[in-house]
Write a protein that holds these residues in place. Structure first.
Motif, PDB file in Angstrom:
ATOM      1  N   ASN A 108       3.129   5.829  -3.091  1.00 20.12           N
ATOM      2  CA  ASN A 108       4.262   6.591  -3.630  1.00 20.12           C
ATOM      3  C   ASN A 108       4.267   6.569  -5.157  1.00 20.12           C
ATOM      4  O   ASN A 108       4.606   7.572  -5.807  1.00 20.12           O
ATOM      5  CB  ASN A 108       5.574   6.019  -3.089  1.00 20.12           C
ATOM      6  CG  ASN A 108       5.740   6.262  -1.600  1.00 20.12           C
ATOM      7  OD1 ASN A 108       5.231   7.260  -1.076  1.00 20.12           O
ATOM      8  ND2 ASN A 108       6.440   5.368  -0.914  1.00 20.12           N
ATOM      9  N   ALA A 109       3.892   5.425  -5.732  1.00 19.10           N
ATOM     10  CA  ALA A 109       3.829   5.322  -7.194  1.00 19.10           C
ATOM     11  C   ALA A 109       2.737   6.223  -7.757  1.00 19.10           C
ATOM     12  O   ALA A 109       2.903   6.832  -8.826  1.00 19.10           O
ATOM     13  CB  ALA A 109       3.581   3.868  -7.599  1.00 19.10           C
ATOM     14  N   LEU A 110       1.626   6.322  -7.038  1.00 24.07           N
ATOM     15  CA  LEU A 110       0.544   7.208  -7.471  1.00 24.07           C
ATOM     16  C   LEU A 110       0.987   8.669  -7.443  1.00 24.07           C
ATOM     17  O   LEU A 110       0.636   9.452  -8.336  1.00 24.07           O
ATOM     18  CB  LEU A 110      -0.684   7.015  -6.566  1.00 24.07           C
ATOM     19  CG  LEU A 110      -1.515   5.751  -6.817  1.00 24.07           C
ATOM     20  CD1 LEU A 110      -2.500   5.531  -5.669  1.00 24.07           C
ATOM     21  CD2 LEU A 110      -2.265   5.869  -8.143  1.00 24.07           C
ATOM     22  N   LEU A 117       0.827  -1.208   0.000  1.00 27.87           N
ATOM     23  CA  LEU A 117       0.000   0.000   0.000  1.00 27.87           C
ATOM     24  C   LEU A 117       0.861   1.257   0.000  1.00 27.87           C
ATOM     25  O   LEU A 117       0.581   2.227  -0.717  1.00 27.87           O
ATOM     26  CB  LEU A 117      -0.921   0.005   1.221  1.00 27.87           C
ATOM     27  CG  LEU A 117      -2.211  -0.802   1.128  1.00 27.87           C
ATOM     28  CD1 LEU A 117      -2.916  -0.834   2.477  1.00 27.87           C
ATOM     29  CD2 LEU A 117      -3.140  -0.201   0.071  1.00 27.87           C
ATOM     30  N   GLU A 118       1.917   1.227   0.819  1.00 30.69           N
ATOM     31  CA  GLU A 118       2.821   2.376   0.875  1.00 30.69           C
ATOM     32  C   GLU A 118       3.521   2.578  -0.467  1.00 30.69           C
ATOM     33  O   GLU A 118       3.623   3.708  -0.969  1.00 30.69           O
ATOM     34  CB  GLU A 118       3.858   2.167   1.980  1.00 30.69           C
ATOM     35  CG  GLU A 118       4.815   3.334   2.144  1.00 30.69           C
ATOM     36  CD  GLU A 118       5.839   3.109   3.232  1.00 30.69           C
ATOM     37  OE1 GLU A 118       6.647   4.018   3.490  1.00 30.69           O
ATOM     38  OE2 GLU A 118       5.846   2.007   3.831  1.00 30.69           O
ATOM     39  N   GLN A 119       3.993   1.493  -1.052  1.00 30.29           N
ATOM     40  CA  GLN A 119       4.666   1.584  -2.347  1.00 30.29           C
ATOM     41  C   GLN A 119       3.702   2.063  -3.429  1.00 30.29           C
ATOM     42  O   GLN A 119       4.077   2.857  -4.303  1.00 30.29           O
ATOM     43  CB  GLN A 119       5.253   0.222  -2.721  1.00 30.29           C
ATOM     44  CG  GLN A 119       6.378  -0.228  -1.812  1.00 30.29           C
ATOM     45  CD  GLN A 119       6.851  -1.633  -2.118  1.00 30.29           C
ATOM     46  OE1 GLN A 119       6.231  -2.362  -2.900  1.00 30.29           O
ATOM     47  NE2 GLN A 119       7.952  -2.041  -1.493  1.00 30.29           N
ATOM     48  N   THR A 143       2.105   4.852 -13.660  1.00 31.09           N
ATOM     49  CA  THR A 143       1.002   3.924 -13.908  1.00 31.09           C
ATOM     50  C   THR A 143       1.455   2.476 -13.956  1.00 31.09           C
ATOM     51  O   THR A 143       0.775   1.575 -13.435  1.00 31.09           O
ATOM     52  CB  THR A 143       0.303   4.276 -15.229  1.00 31.09           C
ATOM     53  OG1 THR A 143      -0.121   5.641 -15.188  1.00 31.09           O
ATOM     54  CG2 THR A 143      -0.906   3.384 -15.449  1.00 31.09           C
ATOM     55  N   LYS A 144       2.586   2.240 -14.570  1.00 31.22           N
ATOM     56  CA  LYS A 144       3.101   0.872 -14.697  1.00 31.22           C
ATOM     57  C   LYS A 144       3.370   0.270 -13.325  1.00 31.22           C
ATOM     58  O   LYS A 144       3.039  -0.897 -13.059  1.00 31.22           O
ATOM     59  CB  LYS A 144       4.377   0.870 -15.529  1.00 31.22           C
ATOM     60  CG  LYS A 144       4.912  -0.524 -15.812  1.00 31.22           C
ATOM     61  CD  LYS A 144       6.125  -0.466 -16.727  1.00 31.22           C
ATOM     62  CE  LYS A 144       6.653  -1.867 -17.021  1.00 31.22           C
ATOM     63  NZ  LYS A 144       7.842  -1.830 -17.915  1.00 31.22           N
ATOM     64  N   ALA A 145       3.972   1.057 -12.449  1.00 29.64           N
ATOM     65  CA  ALA A 145       4.265   0.573 -11.099  1.00 29.64           C
ATOM     66  C   ALA A 145       2.978   0.344 -10.308  1.00 29.64           C
ATOM     67  O   ALA A 145       2.862  -0.640  -9.555  1.00 29.64           O
ATOM     68  CB  ALA A 145       5.157   1.574 -10.365  1.00 29.64           C
ATOM     69  N   VAL A 146       2.005   1.223 -10.482  1.00 34.80           N
ATOM     70  CA  VAL A 146       0.716   1.076  -9.790  1.00 34.80           C
ATOM     71  C   VAL A 146       0.038  -0.227 -10.199  1.00 34.80           C
ATOM     72  O   VAL A 146      -0.462  -0.977  -9.352  1.00 34.80           O
ATOM     73  CB  VAL A 146      -0.209   2.277 -10.084  1.00 34.80           C
ATOM     74  CG1 VAL A 146      -1.617   2.001  -9.563  1.00 34.80           C
ATOM     75  CG2 VAL A 146       0.344   3.547  -9.443  1.00 34.80           C
ATOM     76  N   ASP A 147       0.024  -0.505 -11.478  1.00 27.64           N
ATOM     77  CA  ASP A 147      -0.598  -1.737 -11.975  1.00 27.64           C
ATOM     78  C   ASP A 147       0.113  -2.973 -11.433  1.00 27.64           C
ATOM     79  O   ASP A 147      -0.528  -3.965 -11.056  1.00 27.64           O
ATOM     80  CB  ASP A 147      -0.583  -1.763 -13.503  1.00 27.64           C
ATOM     81  CG  ASP A 147      -1.506  -0.714 -14.108  1.00 27.64           C
ATOM     82  OD1 ASP A 147      -2.388  -0.214 -13.383  1.00 27.64           O
ATOM     83  OD2 ASP A 147      -1.343  -0.393 -15.311  1.00 27.64           O
ATOM     84  N   SER A 148       1.433  -2.899 -11.417  1.00 26.14           N
ATOM     85  CA  SER A 148       2.211  -4.029 -10.914  1.00 26.14           C
ATOM     86  C   SER A 148       1.952  -4.266  -9.433  1.00 26.14           C
ATOM     87  O   SER A 148       1.778  -5.410  -8.989  1.00 26.14           O
ATOM     88  CB  SER A 148       3.705  -3.772 -11.144  1.00 26.14           C
ATOM     89  OG  SER A 148       4.490  -4.797 -10.556  1.00 26.14           O
ATOM     90  N   LEU A 149       1.899  -3.182  -8.661  1.00 29.30           N
ATOM     91  CA  LEU A 149       1.659  -3.297  -7.222  1.00 29.30           C
ATOM     92  C   LEU A 149       0.235  -3.771  -6.940  1.00 29.30           C
ATOM     93  O   LEU A 149      -0.001  -4.530  -6.004  1.00 29.30           O
ATOM     94  CB  LEU A 149       1.921  -1.959  -6.541  1.00 29.30           C
ATOM     95  CG  LEU A 149       3.401  -1.553  -6.474  1.00 29.30           C
ATOM     96  CD1 LEU A 149       3.546  -0.077  -6.143  1.00 29.30           C
ATOM     97  CD2 LEU A 149       4.137  -2.407  -5.443  1.00 29.30           C
ATOM     98  N   SER A 150      -0.712  -3.352  -7.765  1.00 37.70           N
ATOM     99  CA  SER A 150      -2.095  -3.807  -7.600  1.00 37.70           C
ATOM    100  C   SER A 150      -2.187  -5.310  -7.816  1.00 37.70           C
ATOM    101  O   SER A 150      -2.893  -6.023  -7.095  1.00 37.70           O
ATOM    102  CB  SER A 150      -3.014  -3.086  -8.589  1.00 37.70           C
ATOM    103  OG  SER A 150      -3.093  -1.702  -8.298  1.00 37.70           O
ATOM    104  N   ALA A 151      -1.461  -5.792  -8.813  1.00 39.56           N
ATOM    105  CA  ALA A 151      -1.440  -7.227  -9.095  1.00 39.56           C
ATOM    106  C   ALA A 151      -0.820  -7.994  -7.929  1.00 39.56           C
ATOM    107  O   ALA A 151      -1.295  -9.087  -7.558  1.00 39.56           O
ATOM    108  CB  ALA A 151      -0.661  -7.497 -10.371  1.00 39.56           C
TER     109      ALA A 151
END
Length: 239
Positions: free
Chosen positions: A148-150, A143-145, A155-163
């Motif tokens: 920070n990505a947001l 969630l913290e990561q 966007t790429k990092a957000v999608d990866s972290l969501s997965a």
């Protein structure tokens, strides 16, 4: 539907038996090192509120004792009124069951320093919490990561972290399901199912419910799990 299911689960978990047996069958002893004066309350949840079922005055000696009517293994609370604050750090959750239970802790680390013996369900609950807390910690890190990505509009990092969050959730659900099935002969099984994975796919709920031994199925939480699974099945037929 999700809100109605959540409300129903809360009622199932928080409701408690009102009947009292003719004699006590739970003997609690303990000691709170460093406590000279205060009040202890043994509590259970009834209709969404904590209700004291025994009150123990501490004046001089830090040892305490209580005898309680307990129809079925149940999560109880040992609340310490220090006369200063009523924070969550003053409420110790323990899985009580008929027999003798001992609770030793200290005033400075009332929760983290507690050692509870005499309850197999409590022993299993502590084992369960050690693993389940890792999933919680992993999710907080993700969630913290993600936050920070947001902020970076990555966007790429957000999608990866969501997965990764989704994967962590699935692994947690699988762990809880397996733990419940592997310990189907203890009341911890229906309890953690209702408290931690009530919104899992119905087929898994049904599997856990059907795996319970007759003794567990007739327990407080066993009956509530059966009621809940029946209600979910009925709701799915309507939807």
């Amino acid at each position: 539907m999700k809100k109605s299911i959540l409300a129903f689960v809360s009622l199932l978990l928080l409701a408690s038996c009102a009947k009292n047996e003719s004699k006590t069958n739970l003997h609690i002893t303990g000691n709170i090192k460093g406590l000279k004066k205060g009040t202890l309350y043994i509590q259970r949840v009834v209709d969404s509120a904590l209700v004291a079922i025994d009150t123990i005055a501490i004046d001089g000696s830090s040892a305490f004792e209580s005898n309680i009517d307990l129809k079925s293994p149940e999560m109880l609370y040992l609340f310490l009124d220090r006369g200063v604050s009523n924070s969550l750090d003053n409420n110790l959750l323990f899985f009580a069951e008929p027999g003798n239970i001992n609770i030793d802790t200290n005033l400075d680390s009332f929760l983290s320093g507690a050692k509870i013996t005499g309850s197999k369900n409590q022993e299993l609950y502590e084992e369960y919490k050690k693993i389940s807390s890792r999933f919680r910690d992993d999710n907080l890190t993700l969630l913290e990561q993600k936050f920070n990505a947001l902020k970076r509009n990555n966007t790429k990092a957000v999608d990866s972290l969501s997965a990764r969050q989704d994967s962590n959730t699935k692994r947690r659900y699988l762990y809880v399901t397996n733990f419940a099935i592997n310990h189907k002969d203890y009341e911890i099984a229906p309890y953690i199912t209702l408290s931690d994975i009530y919104d899992i796919n119905l087929k898994y709920l049904d599997t856990i419910q059907k795996s319970m031994t007759p003794k567990v199925a007739e327990s407080l939480y066993g009956k509530k799990l059966t009621e809940y699974v029946t209600a979910v099945k009925a709701q799915e037929q309507i939807d």
